[in-house]
Design an enzyme around this catalytic site. Sequence first.
Site, PDB file in Angstrom:
ATOM      1  N   PRO A 247       0.272   6.494  -0.925  1.00 38.35           N
ATOM      2  CA  PRO A 247      -0.695   7.483  -0.424  1.00 38.35           C
ATOM      3  C   PRO A 247      -2.113   7.126  -0.862  1.00 38.35           C
ATOM      4  CG  PRO A 247       1.110   8.541  -1.634  1.00 38.35           C
ATOM      5  CD  PRO A 247       1.222   7.066  -1.865  1.00 38.35           C
ATOM      6  N   GLU A 248      -3.031   7.046   0.086  1.00 38.01           N
ATOM      7  CA  GLU A 248      -4.428   6.772  -0.235  1.00 38.01           C
ATOM      8  C   GLU A 248      -5.235   8.055  -0.061  1.00 38.01           C
ATOM      9  OE1 GLU A 248      -6.105   3.008   0.441  1.00 38.01           O
ATOM     10  OE2 GLU A 248      -4.291   2.149   1.272  1.00 38.01           O
TER      11      GLU A 248
END
Length: 272
Positions: free
Chosen positions: A2-3
């Site tokens: 997840p960014e």
Amino acid sequence: MPELPEVEVTRRSFSDAIAGAAVQGAVLGKPLRWPLGCTPGQLAGRRVLGVRRRGKYLLLDLDEGLLLLHLGMSGSLRFARGLPPPGPHDHFDLLTDRGVLRLHDPRRFGAVVWAPHEQDERARKLLSGLGVEPLDEAAFGFDAFLAGLRASRTPIKQLLLGGRLVVGVGNIYASEVLHLAGIHPATPAQRIGPIRARRLHAAIRQVLARAVERGGSTLRDFSNAEGAAGHFQLEASVYGREGQPCHGCGTPIRLLRQGQRSSYFCPRCQRA
Ligand SMILES: [Zn+2]
């Protein structure tokens, strides 16, 4: 992984629903990256004021103290009523009168850390090294950005990934941003002049804002952060497209290894 956009979309997916909820307790699974720092019982009776984001951390503000949540490599958060009992990969449940906030994290690089306040050492250790927020117009000023580039000989891709100049430009987004700005990923940061720096500054905002928007538009069906990342990758201009034609000029996209990370770029559109 997840960014920043996925974390922001996650925040938006539950921040309104959980604000005002009364905490009844917590259920811990296997150990995460760092210990919680309080007992589940100490959380009972607290009220959730809201959810903020700083970099890839979500800050769940309570009427006393706060919880810092990080999704690590494989984590996802869900806030819902009537969730089944925690499974083998569910390592933190925050029980509230409005539902359960659950961290699902198969690889357990994620974390939930309690701190009495944001200036406490436990919070500062996690938050103090973070660069400015790219989506915060006031914080992400061009002059400071240019000065940061000028002060570094690091290849621009690695400088962006480091997160000290600006947070949130992770591996996928760095390739996309540099393609949009027409800058080769190995270019030493200080060789980027004001005109190209201006394009880079705009590209960072544009790519991240678009990713949040795209994630936000699928919010109703949003079940986990990995889903959002996959959705973004489908529409990537260069990331994961080695050998395929550049959308701008048709030249095959190339893959470059930088510090064990993959960089994708167009050798014609992106100059050193
Ligand atoms: Zn090209």
